[in-house]
Enzyme design. Sequence first.
Site, PDB file in Angstrom:
ATOM      1  N   CYS A 166       0.861  -1.176   0.000  1.00  0.00           N
ATOM      2  CA  CYS A 166       0.000   0.000   0.000  1.00  0.00           C
ATOM      3  C   CYS A 166       0.903   1.234   0.000  1.00  0.00           C
ATOM      4  O   CYS A 166       1.857   1.254   0.764  1.00  0.00           O
ATOM      5  CB  CYS A 166      -0.849  -0.033   1.255  1.00  0.00           C
ATOM      6  SG  CYS A 166      -2.071   1.234   1.321  1.00  0.00           S
ATOM      7  N   PRO A 167       0.695   2.282  -0.762  1.00  0.00           N
ATOM      8  CA  PRO A 167      -0.451   2.545  -1.628  1.00  0.00           C
ATOM      9  C   PRO A 167      -0.156   2.262  -3.102  1.00  0.00           C
ATOM     10  O   PRO A 167      -0.817   2.839  -3.965  1.00  0.00           O
ATOM     11  CB  PRO A 167      -0.656   4.034  -1.413  1.00  0.00           C
ATOM     12  CG  PRO A 167       0.760   4.550  -1.312  1.00  0.00           C
ATOM     13  CD  PRO A 167       1.555   3.451  -0.652  1.00  0.00           C
TER      14      PRO A 167
END
Lengths: 378, 79
Positions: B17-18
């Site tokens: 993430c991200p």
Amino acid sequence: MATRVIVLGGGVGGTLAANLISKQLGSDGHVTVVDPSGMHVYQPGFLYVTLGQANGRWLAQDERHLLRDEVDMVIDRAIRVDPAQRTVTLDRGGSLGYDYLVLATGSRLAREEIPGLIQGSHDFYSLEGAIRLREALRSFPGGRIVMGVAGIPYKCPPAPVEFVFMLEEYLHKRGIRGKSTITLASPLNRAFTIETTSKLVQPILEQRGIELATFFNVEAVDPDKNVVTSIEGEELPYDLLVLVPPHRGAKVIEDSGLGDERGWVPVSRATLQHEKFDTIFAIGDATNLPISKSGSTAHFEAPVVASQIAARIRGTTAKENYGGRVMCFLETGHRQATTIRFDYEHPPVSPRPSPLWHYAKWAFNRAYWVTVPQGRVA
Amino acid sequence: MIAVQPVKTIDARGMACPGPLMALIGAIRQGKVGDVIEAWSSDAGSRTDIPAWVAKAKQELVSVVEDTRYAKFTVRKAR
């Protein structure tokens, strides 16, 4: 005959890789660095120039002085790589043959991709940009300052957060903080890409009265109306706009068909070897790896590439693989900083900001020229 | 149900993430209105981040298909 290794790019990664490969191979190898300027630029310094904390003179040194005597240097631009023939074509004519090639070509700013960005915004991603922004801040009478991001990935992920913290302190010192607002427009639904670091910095943003606009991915700038719009359909008015420009891989990567659609080189995340070409490796910003584009990444990747190439030449097994190691400082203003350290397996846990890390960053900035390019710090 | 054929598939499995969301935003940025983009993510954060961004950006979340090890997000560029 000595094995020929060519390194394209004389930044952090290219310089360190060239020195380490030369040292490991000795007379079995011949290393050549090709760089268009012949000058090595310490890019983390741009932020300090912008805020008037340093002048630009200490940011560049002659690349030749940072390379071992055994490493050759060619000041020219590589315009094409032919992986089948193993040649690099140079801009001024002629070509160089290689047995192994290291792509340390960094990233390229693509300001033209965002309408109005060039006319309507500032950035601190070049020395010229940093000086222009420094002058704009010196004469800034107070008003709305917006810091935004016009494309991901970009170099030095902490930079926008560092900028707003340092700017807040700067405006206080100039006595115009009360007449100014600062907005950090983040492409994500939090202040910083890494969630744990975000949780640390968001309360500090709040304490300092710095506004946070989330999910704001810059689409265009209207320099006549002083408005920046996002692809999410929102707009922010500004009096002074600072944007991280879109980044792409180097032109030689795109022109040679060695990268993806944005010019980033697809490599093995462990060996940094090109996914299609066995004799090509890439480090630093040039790769497509989903980790920080920063000098720190290049610094930790260079020994891996040196080890991988030396092992192939010697017919042994490489001692080092890249584990995703990155270590960055994050300045939080008022002479405090924190750090961000992580790798593929371990997400970062940043310490509370303190003067210790701020002064450690300053010491690192000062010691850079006699430590990192030569491989004196691991 | 009529199968939607994506013009682009982003395999962001293994990206932390991200990364998957950023890759999707990049593809939407470069795509045309009406394009369908599929993003594969094994990151748990994507389960909330991708739908949240799609709603904020007024794009269309066509479907989310959960596999045992990753999720497939199909998004249409609506504007």
